[in-house]
Scaffold this motif. Structure first.
Motif, short mmCIF file in Angstrom:
data_model
loop_
_atom_site.label_atom_id
_atom_site.label_comp_id
_atom_site.label_asym_id
_atom_site.label_seq_id
_atom_site.Cartn_x
_atom_site.Cartn_y
_atom_site.Cartn_z
N PRO A 256 -6.22 -9.72 10.29
CA PRO A 256 -5.95 -8.29 10.13
C PRO A 256 -6.34 -7.52 11.40
O PRO A 256 -7.25 -7.96 12.13
N TYR A 257 -5.68 -6.40 11.61
CA TYR A 257 -6.08 -5.49 12.69
C TYR A 257 -7.45 -4.91 12.36
O TYR A 257 -7.73 -4.59 11.21
N LYS A 258 -8.31 -4.80 13.36
CA LYS A 258 -9.63 -4.17 13.15
C LYS A 258 -9.76 -2.92 14.01
O LYS A 258 -9.42 -2.94 15.20
N THR A 259 -10.27 -1.85 13.39
CA THR A 259 -10.46 -0.61 14.14
C THR A 259 -11.70 -0.72 15.04
O THR A 259 -12.45 -1.70 14.95
N ASP A 260 -11.92 0.30 15.86
CA ASP A 260 -13.12 0.32 16.71
C ASP A 260 -14.39 0.27 15.87
O ASP A 260 -15.46 -0.10 16.37
N GLN A 261 -14.29 0.67 14.60
CA GLN A 261 -15.47 0.63 13.71
C GLN A 261 -15.54 -0.68 12.93
O GLN A 261 -16.39 -0.81 12.05
N GLY A 262 -14.63 -1.60 13.19
CA GLY A 262 -14.65 -2.89 12.50
C GLY A 262 -14.04 -2.86 11.11
O GLY A 262 -14.25 -3.79 10.31
N ASN A 263 -13.29 -1.80 10.81
CA ASN A 263 -12.65 -1.70 9.49
C ASN A 263 -11.19 -2.16 9.55
O ASN A 263 -10.66 -2.41 10.63
N TYR A 264 -10.55 -2.26 8.38
CA TYR A 264 -9.14 -2.60 8.30
C TYR A 264 -8.31 -1.32 8.09
O TYR A 264 -8.87 -0.26 7.73
N ILE A 265 -7.00 -1.47 8.28
CA ILE A 265 -6.09 -0.34 8.01
C ILE A 265 -5.04 -0.77 7.00
O ILE A 265 -4.43 -1.84 7.14
N LEU A 266 -4.85 0.07 6.00
CA LEU A 266 -3.71 -0.09 5.08
C LEU A 266 -2.67 0.94 5.49
O LEU A 266 -3.00 2.11 5.70
N ASP A 267 -1.42 0.50 5.64
CA ASP A 267 -0.33 1.43 5.96
C ASP A 267 0.45 1.71 4.68
O ASP A 267 1.09 0.81 4.12
N LEU A 268 0.38 2.96 4.24
CA LEU A 268 0.98 3.34 2.96
C LEU A 268 2.43 3.77 3.15
O LEU A 268 2.72 4.69 3.92
N GLN A 269 3.30 3.09 2.42
CA GLN A 269 4.74 3.38 2.52
C GLN A 269 5.04 4.48 1.49
O GLN A 269 5.47 4.18 0.37
N THR A 270 4.78 5.72 1.84
CA THR A 270 4.92 6.79 0.85
C THR A 270 6.38 7.23 0.72
O THR A 270 6.76 7.77 -0.32
N GLY A 271 7.14 7.09 1.79
CA GLY A 271 8.54 7.53 1.76
C GLY A 271 8.69 9.04 1.75
O GLY A 271 9.79 9.56 1.62
N GLY A 272 7.58 9.78 1.90
CA GLY A 272 7.62 11.25 1.86
C GLY A 272 6.55 11.76 0.92
O GLY A 272 6.37 11.19 -0.16
N MET A 273 5.84 12.79 1.36
CA MET A 273 4.73 13.32 0.54
C MET A 273 4.95 14.80 0.25
O MET A 273 4.53 15.66 1.03
N PRO A 274 5.59 15.11 -0.89
CA PRO A 274 5.81 16.52 -1.22
C PRO A 274 4.50 17.24 -1.56
O PRO A 274 4.41 18.45 -1.37
N ASP A 275 3.50 16.49 -2.03
CA ASP A 275 2.23 17.12 -2.41
C ASP A 275 1.08 16.54 -1.57
O ASP A 275 0.41 15.59 -1.97
N LEU A 276 0.87 17.14 -0.40
CA LEU A 276 -0.13 16.60 0.54
C LEU A 276 -1.57 16.71 0.01
O LEU A 276 -2.34 15.74 0.10
N PRO A 277 -1.98 17.86 -0.58
CA PRO A 277 -3.35 17.95 -1.10
C PRO A 277 -3.62 16.89 -2.17
O PRO A 277 -4.73 16.33 -2.24
N LYS A 278 -2.60 16.57 -2.98
CA LYS A 278 -2.79 15.58 -4.04
C LYS A 278 -3.05 14.19 -3.43
O LYS A 278 -3.93 13.45 -3.88
N MET A 279 -2.28 13.85 -2.39
CA MET A 279 -2.47 12.56 -1.71
C MET A 279 -3.86 12.49 -1.07
O MET A 279 -4.57 11.49 -1.18
N LYS A 280 -4.25 13.56 -0.42
CA LYS A 280 -5.57 13.63 0.23
C LYS A 280 -6.67 13.43 -0.81
O LYS A 280 -7.58 12.62 -0.63
N TRP A 281 -6.53 14.15 -1.91
CA TRP A 281 -7.52 14.11 -2.98
C TRP A 281 -7.61 12.69 -3.57
O TRP A 281 -8.68 12.15 -3.79
N MET A 282 -6.46 12.06 -3.77
CA MET A 282 -6.43 10.71 -4.33
C MET A 282 -7.15 9.73 -3.40
O MET A 282 -8.00 8.94 -3.84
N LEU A 283 -6.86 9.82 -2.11
CA LEU A 283 -7.45 8.86 -1.16
C LEU A 283 -8.95 9.10 -1.00
O LEU A 283 -9.74 8.15 -0.91
N GLU A 284 -9.35 10.37 -0.98
CA GLU A 284 -10.77 10.67 -0.77
C GLU A 284 -11.61 10.31 -1.99
O GLU A 284 -12.83 10.20 -1.90
#
Ligand SMILES: O=C[C@H](O)[C@H](O)[C@H](O)COP(=O)(O)O
Length: 232
Positions: free
Chosen positions: A171-199
């Motif tokens: 897997p790719y590792k960030t400078d902090q040694g973490n991994y990255i997931l790339d989310l195939q959202t296809g478009g985010m009509p509700d950005l605050p909802k996505m932010k809230w879900m991830l956080e």
């Protein structure tokens, strides 16, 4: 002459240098567009057209480039705030919300941007969208729980792909040694909802949604650089 995407990046990056003043504490972004800015800044600094700068890079790659350019560097822990950060983006929408992290630097980029009085984005024309989400949304996760986080996200109907590194199978590792997931959202009509879900997901370190953070975009186009300022 029509500007190629590379020329659009370079011209946007060099145009944004005009907002830098001597004596500033600066955040230096990451990526191919930010690299043009760092090289341009290095030249102005060496020519003494800009003096007394202090720079905080947002990745190991940018730190190395800034060092090569002879720019004076410090770390984020050694400053209370920054005057200005200039960084690239993967997408921006009409409200100047961003997707960042295509180069894996989103965590340090968000920390540095959040401490900056002004956050200026440099971009080529391909980055301008009506709605964020055509570009996969990067989410930085702790390796310990990457599959758990991916499963949670996939249960909500969004494919979450573990980013691969250059080494096959790793897997790719960030400078902090973490991994990255790339989310195939296809478009985010509700950005605050996505932010809230991830956080709300334990194991998520940071995500690439930069909402309501950017103040201005220098947008390289085929025939000019357009300056877009946030309207409140
Ligand atoms: O993690 C990388 C950063 O967020 C970059 O600023 C972003 O991916 C844009 O990169 P580029 O200027 O190379 O298109």
């Amino acid at each position: 002459m029509v500007n190629t995407p590379q020329e659009q990046k370079r011209k946007a990056a060099l145009a944004a240098l005009e907002v830098i003043e001597s004596g500033m504490k600066l955040g230096l972004g990451t990526g191919s567009t930010a690299a043009f800015m760092v090289r341009g800044l290095g030249q102005l600094y060496r020519e003494h057209k800009l003096n007394d700068l202090i720079c905080v890079p947002t990745s190991v790659a940018t730190r190395n480039l800034a060092q090569e350019q002879g720019l004076p560097l410090t770390t984020i822990n050694d400053v209370d705030r920054l005057d200005l950060t200039i960084d690239g983006t993967d997408e921006f929408d009409p409200q100047l919300n961003l997707i960042k992290g295509g180069g894996g630097a989103l965590l340090r980029e968000k920390i540095v941007a959040s401490l900056s009085d002004r956050f200026v984005i440099i971009a080529d024309a391909s980055k301008e969208v009506d709605q964020l989400g055509r570009f996969p949304l990067p989410v930085e996760v702790v390796p310990f729980a990457w599959k758990t986080v991916a499963r949670h996200i996939e249960n909500s109907g969004i494919q979450a792909l573990l980013r691969a590194s250059m080494n096959p199978g790793d897997p790719y590792k960030t400078d902090q040694g973490n991994y990255i997931l790339d989310l195939q959202t296809g478009g985010m009509p509700d950005l605050p909802k996505m932010k809230w879900m991830l956080e709300g997901l334990p194991g998520v370190v940071e995500h690439g949604l930069f909402l309501d953070m950017a103040d201005e975009v220098f947008l390289g186009k085929e025939d000019r650089v357009e300056r877009i300022t946030k309207t409140n």
